[in-house]
Design an enzyme around this catalytic site. Structure first.
Site, PDB file in Angstrom:
ATOM      1  N   GLU A   1      -0.678  -5.616   8.684  1.00 54.68           N
ATOM      2  CA  GLU A   1      -0.077  -5.143   9.643  1.00 54.68           C
ATOM      3  C   GLU A   1      -0.727  -5.251  11.130  1.00 54.68           C
ATOM      4  O   GLU A   1      -1.946  -4.986  11.436  1.00 54.68           O
ATOM      5  CB  GLU A   1      -0.055  -3.349   9.310  1.00 54.68           C
ATOM      6  CG  GLU A   1       0.862  -3.164   8.099  1.00 54.68           C
ATOM      7  CD  GLU A   1       0.868  -1.683   7.798  1.00 54.68           C
ATOM      8  OE1 GLU A   1       0.329  -0.856   8.875  1.00 54.68           O
ATOM      9  OE2 GLU A   1       1.150  -1.328   6.659  1.00 54.68           O
TER      10      GLU A   1
ATOM     11  N   ASP B   1      -1.066  -6.221  -0.196  1.00 54.62           N
ATOM     12  CA  ASP B   1      -1.441  -5.531   1.174  1.00 54.62           C
ATOM     13  C   ASP B   1      -2.963  -5.486   1.301  1.00 54.62           C
ATOM     14  O   ASP B   1      -3.685  -5.069   0.257  1.00 54.62           O
ATOM     15  CB  ASP B   1      -0.703  -4.172   1.294  1.00 54.62           C
ATOM     16  CG  ASP B   1       0.599  -4.111   1.949  1.00 54.62           C
ATOM     17  OD1 ASP B   1       0.960  -4.963   2.765  1.00 54.62           O
ATOM     18  OD2 ASP B   1       1.327  -2.957   2.051  1.00 54.62           O
TER      19      ASP B   1
ATOM     20  N   GLU C   1       9.672  -4.019  10.050  1.00 51.39           N
ATOM     21  CA  GLU C   1      10.077  -2.718   9.359  1.00 51.39           C
ATOM     22  C   GLU C   1      10.678  -1.745  10.579  1.00 51.39           C
ATOM     23  O   GLU C   1      10.032  -1.748  11.510  1.00 51.39           O
ATOM     24  CB  GLU C   1       8.799  -2.011   8.773  1.00 51.39           C
ATOM     25  CG  GLU C   1       9.321  -0.780   8.118  1.00 51.39           C
ATOM     26  CD  GLU C   1       8.115  -0.182   7.100  1.00 51.39           C
ATOM     27  OE1 GLU C   1       7.102  -0.972   6.916  1.00 51.39           O
ATOM     28  OE2 GLU C   1       8.365   1.144   6.816  1.00 51.39           O
TER      29      GLU C   1
ATOM     30  N   ASP D   1       0.738  -1.351   0.148  1.00 58.23           N
ATOM     31  CA  ASP D   1      -0.153  -0.062  -0.063  1.00 58.23           C
ATOM     32  C   ASP D   1       1.029   1.184   0.222  1.00 58.23           C
ATOM     33  O   ASP D   1       0.439   2.155  -0.155  1.00 58.23           O
ATOM     34  CB  ASP D   1      -1.206  -0.097   1.190  1.00 58.23           C
ATOM     35  CG  ASP D   1      -0.423  -0.147   2.370  1.00 58.23           C
ATOM     36  OD1 ASP D   1       0.761  -0.170   2.808  1.00 58.23           O
ATOM     37  OD2 ASP D   1      -1.059  -0.033   3.712  1.00 58.23           O
ATOM     38  N   SER D   2       2.186   0.998   0.169  1.00 59.25           N
ATOM     39  CA  SER D   2       3.237   1.954  -0.206  1.00 59.25           C
ATOM     40  C   SER D   2       2.754   2.924  -1.598  1.00 59.25           C
ATOM     41  O   SER D   2       3.317   3.881  -1.968  1.00 59.25           O
ATOM     42  CB  SER D   2       4.487   1.777  -0.342  1.00 59.25           C
ATOM     43  OG  SER D   2       4.894   0.527  -1.027  1.00 59.25           O
TER      44      SER D   2
ATOM     45  N   LYS E   1      -1.164  -9.334   3.004  1.00 61.93           N
ATOM     46  CA  LYS E   1      -0.322  -8.809   4.135  1.00 61.93           C
ATOM     47  C   LYS E   1      -0.954  -8.062   4.826  1.00 61.93           C
ATOM     48  O   LYS E   1      -1.873  -6.883   4.799  1.00 61.93           O
ATOM     49  CB  LYS E   1       0.999  -8.206   3.695  1.00 61.93           C
ATOM     50  CG  LYS E   1       1.828  -7.683   4.711  1.00 61.93           C
ATOM     51  CD  LYS E   1       3.386  -7.261   4.529  1.00 61.93           C
ATOM     52  CE  LYS E   1       3.241  -6.086   3.663  1.00 61.93           C
ATOM     53  NZ  LYS E   1       3.111  -4.741   4.531  1.00 61.93           N
TER      54      LYS E   1
HETATM   55  O1  KIV Z   1       3.779  -1.070   1.417  1.00 60.11           O
HETATM   56  C1  KIV Z   1       4.889  -1.447   1.289  1.00 60.11           C
HETATM   57  O2  KIV Z   1       5.562  -1.140   0.529  1.00 60.11           O
HETATM   58  C2  KIV Z   1       5.442  -2.325   2.549  1.00 60.11           C
HETATM   59  C3  KIV Z   1       6.889  -2.475   2.503  1.00 60.11           C
HETATM   60  C4  KIV Z   1       7.435  -1.330   3.060  1.00 60.11           C
HETATM   61  C5  KIV Z   1       7.178  -3.528   3.235  1.00 60.11           C
HETATM   62  O3  KIV Z   1       4.642  -2.549   3.545  1.00 60.11           O
END
Ligand code: KIV
Length: 274
Positions: free
Chosen positions: A117, A85, A184, A46-47, A115
């Site tokens: 968090e 994510d 992280e 989600d970056s 993924k």
């Molecule tokens: O969203 C993302 O790119 C991430 C990485 C920083 C691991 O979660």
């Protein structure tokens, strides 16, 4: 063709001490290049919100954004393990909604895993997703979706009590059935301790050299991201510079009437004189 990377491959790599190499991708051409280079794991992070969509954080990223970009990445990949994510609040509101969202990233997006968090507080929902047959990657330490609660993008787990909580969260997520764990921005000693004491592969970003694998945001490591770059990012290329040079050359040639030239233009078919 090389064998596809699966959850079993990741475990095997950890056992063999073969480092897992991961990067992010959000589009077809980047994912194709990463896959062809032999990257083991591609994260549709989600970056996306910050490096591609221009938001100040990952919080505005929606399920629709994630599915759209995960589809593009999945279409490009033959070998790598694709992780998507689950965006902000897509796994907190209800079990039903969480399951539906995880299923969409797999069935529509084509991801191999999702993924999430968080630690102990999300362990039961992680277990429910895993029990439904969907591999889950955990994410501890600096969890960007909680940036307001954390008070900024800061290194986590420096103090003994906080380090203990992250270690305990890792053990709880392992029990819940995660297939890998992103760590992280935590001290390398803590990452080492976790990597040595859980059976699932740990993938570090700003977590030192002792994790079972490493991940970076592709736009950061290739020099596409503008502005602040965290200390843990090593820049391996300067794509922004290359783009600026190419774009400036194009501007100049168009303005000077040098482009398009004959080589890049079409002509009418020549008629034979009878
Ligand atoms: O969203 C993302 O790119 C991430 C990485 C920083 C691991 O979660």
């Amino acid at each position: 063709m090389e064998e596809k990377v699966t959850t079993l491959t990741l475990r095997k790599f950890k056992k063999e001490g073969r480092k897992i190499v991961a990067l992010t991708a959000y589009d077809f051409p980047t994912a194709k290049i990463l896959d062809n280079c032999g990257i083991d794991m591609i994260l549709v992070g989600d970056s996306l919100g910050m490096v591609v969509l221009g938001y100040q954080s990952t919080i505005p990223v929606t399920m629709e954004d994630m599915i759209h970009h995960t589809k593009a990445v999945s279409r490009a990949v033959n070998r790598a393990f694709v992780v998507a994510d689950m965006p902000f609040m897509s796994y907190h509101i209800s079990k039903e909604q969480t399951m539906a969202n995880a299923a969409r990233l797999i069935a529509e997006g084509g991801a191999h895993a999702v993924k999430l968090e968080g630690g102990e507080e999300i362990a039961s929902i992680v277990k429910t997703i895993v029990d439904a047959g969907i591999p889950v990657v955990g994410h501890l330490g600096l969890t960007p979706q909680s940036v307001h609660q954390l008070g900024g993008y800061k290194v986590q787990g420096k103090e003994k009590e906080k380090a203990k909580k992250i270690f305990n969260d890792a053990k709880v997520l392992e029990q819940a059935g995660i297939c890998a764990l992103v760590l992280e921005s935590i001290p390398m000693e803590l990452a080492k301790n976790i990597a040595e004491n859980i059976s699932v592969p740990t993938i570090g970003i700003g977590a030192g050299p002792y994790c079972d694998g490493q991940i970076l945001v592709t736009h950061d490591m290739l020099g596409i991201t503008q502005g602040h770059r965290p200390k843990f990012v090593k820049q391996y290329a300067d794509i922004e510079k290359i783009m600026i040079e190419g774009i400036n050359a194009y501007i100049k040639e168009v303005q000077q009437g040098l482009f398009p030239d004959e080589e890049h233009s079409f002509t009418l078919e020549k008629r034979e004189n009878k």
